[in-house]
Design a protein around this motif. Structure first.
Motif, PDB file in Angstrom:
ATOM      1  N   UNK A  49      42.049 -39.920   9.995  1.00 45.63           N
ATOM      2  CA  UNK A  49      42.899 -39.192   9.065  1.00 45.63           C
ATOM      3  C   UNK A  49      42.851 -39.732   7.645  1.00 45.63           C
ATOM      4  N   UNK A  50      42.956 -41.035   7.492  1.00 49.13           N
ATOM      5  CA  UNK A  50      42.942 -41.621   6.152  1.00 49.13           C
ATOM      6  C   UNK A  50      41.599 -41.406   5.468  1.00 49.13           C
ATOM      7  N   UNK A  51      40.532 -41.506   6.231  1.00 52.05           N
ATOM      8  CA  UNK A  51      39.194 -41.291   5.679  1.00 52.05           C
ATOM      9  C   UNK A  51      39.026 -39.832   5.269  1.00 52.05           C
ATOM     10  N   UNK A  52      39.369 -38.920   6.163  1.00 53.26           N
ATOM     11  CA  UNK A  52      39.220 -37.488   5.908  1.00 53.26           C
ATOM     12  C   UNK A  52      40.075 -37.057   4.716  1.00 53.26           C
ATOM     13  N   UNK A  53      41.246 -37.655   4.588  1.00 52.23           N
ATOM     14  CA  UNK A  53      42.134 -37.268   3.486  1.00 52.23           C
ATOM     15  C   UNK A  53      41.553 -37.631   2.123  1.00 52.23           C
ATOM     16  N   UNK A  54      40.603 -38.547   2.094  1.00 45.93           N
ATOM     17  CA  UNK A  54      39.989 -38.973   0.832  1.00 45.93           C
ATOM     18  C   UNK A  54      38.739 -38.167   0.483  1.00 45.93           C
ATOM     19  N   UNK A  55      38.236 -37.410   1.426  1.00 46.46           N
ATOM     20  CA  UNK A  55      37.032 -36.610   1.190  1.00 46.46           C
ATOM     21  C   UNK A  55      37.331 -35.466   0.233  1.00 46.46           C
ATOM     22  N   UNK A  56      36.332 -35.059  -0.495  1.00 54.69           N
ATOM     23  CA  UNK A  56      36.483 -33.926  -1.405  1.00 54.69           C
ATOM     24  C   UNK A  56      36.358 -32.619  -0.617  1.00 54.69           C
ATOM     25  N   UNK A  57      36.902 -31.529  -1.150  1.00 59.04           N
ATOM     26  CA  UNK A  57      36.711 -30.238  -0.473  1.00 59.04           C
ATOM     27  C   UNK A  57      35.230 -29.890  -0.299  1.00 59.04           C
ATOM     28  N   UNK A  58      34.401 -30.237  -1.277  1.00 57.31           N
ATOM     29  CA  UNK A  58      32.960 -29.951  -1.153  1.00 57.31           C
ATOM     30  C   UNK A  58      32.358 -30.738   0.011  1.00 57.31           C
ATOM     31  N   UNK A  59      32.750 -32.001   0.158  1.00 61.51           N
ATOM     32  CA  UNK A  59      32.275 -32.784   1.300  1.00 61.51           C
ATOM     33  C   UNK A  59      32.743 -32.155   2.606  1.00 61.51           C
ATOM     34  N   UNK A  60      34.012 -31.776   2.641  1.00 60.72           N
ATOM     35  CA  UNK A  60      34.557 -31.184   3.863  1.00 60.72           C
ATOM     36  C   UNK A  60      33.824 -29.905   4.238  1.00 60.72           C
ATOM     37  N   UNK A  61      33.490 -29.086   3.263  1.00 59.41           N
ATOM     38  CA  UNK A  61      32.745 -27.852   3.559  1.00 59.41           C
ATOM     39  C   UNK A  61      31.417 -28.175   4.232  1.00 59.41           C
ATOM     40  N   UNK A  62      30.722 -29.174   3.720  1.00 55.98           N
ATOM     41  CA  UNK A  62      29.430 -29.572   4.306  1.00 55.98           C
ATOM     42  C   UNK A  62      29.630 -30.161   5.699  1.00 55.98           C
ATOM     43  N   UNK A  63      30.671 -30.977   5.867  1.00 58.32           N
ATOM     44  CA  UNK A  63      30.965 -31.550   7.181  1.00 58.32           C
ATOM     45  C   UNK A  63      31.316 -30.436   8.167  1.00 58.32           C
ATOM     46  N   UNK A  64      32.095 -29.463   7.715  1.00 62.30           N
ATOM     47  CA  UNK A  64      32.454 -28.343   8.583  1.00 62.30           C
ATOM     48  C   UNK A  64      31.208 -27.573   9.025  1.00 62.30           C
ATOM     49  N   UNK A  65      30.240 -27.413   8.128  1.00 59.82           N
ATOM     50  CA  UNK A  65      28.992 -26.733   8.499  1.00 59.82           C
ATOM     51  C   UNK A  65      28.308 -27.439   9.667  1.00 59.82           C
TER      52      UNK A  65
END
Length: 116
Positions: A49-65
């Motif tokens: 959770x703490x790690x994910x909360x620091x990710x950028x939305x652009x990073x999250x989009x790529x991770x979600x892919x």
């Protein structure tokens, strides 16, 4: 005796070491999304959770892919894993509702609309 990379104690130690990293927010934002996804996979989303909360939305989009499209069998078409996306949202909310809202607001509108 060889150590197992997936040993829970080793995963916990990895997460502790990472969380103790100086300038953690910048380190996470500089991570390649593939590395971030691999970290989440190895340590477990619920513990990141703490790690994910620091990710950028652009990073999250790529991770979600990488993380949210799955096939029930090799060779079959991949489908969106809505339950896994829900877990991602729960983990983000646990790190703070306003931060989670900012992350979701920064995601691609078409993706969020389709995911919901």
């Amino acid at each position: 005796m060889p150590t197992n990379a997936l040993d829970p104690q080793r995963q916990s130690h990895l997460l502790e070491r990472l969380l103790d990293t100086p300038n953690l927010p910048q380190v996470i934002r500089d991570l390649d999304p593939h590395i971030l996804q691999r970290l989440v996979h190895v340590v477990g989303l619920e513990d990141c959770g703490e790690i994910v909360s620091l990710a950028t939305p652009a990073q999250l989009m790529r991770v979600f892919d990488i993380d949210l499209w799955r096939s029930d069998r090799p060779g079959n078409a991949e489908g969106f894993d809505a339950d896994r996306f829900g877990l991602w949202l729960e983990v983000l909310v646990e790190s703070g509702a306003s931060n989670a809202a900012l992350k979701v607001a920064g995601l691609d509108v078409g993706f969020v609309t389709a995911a919901m």
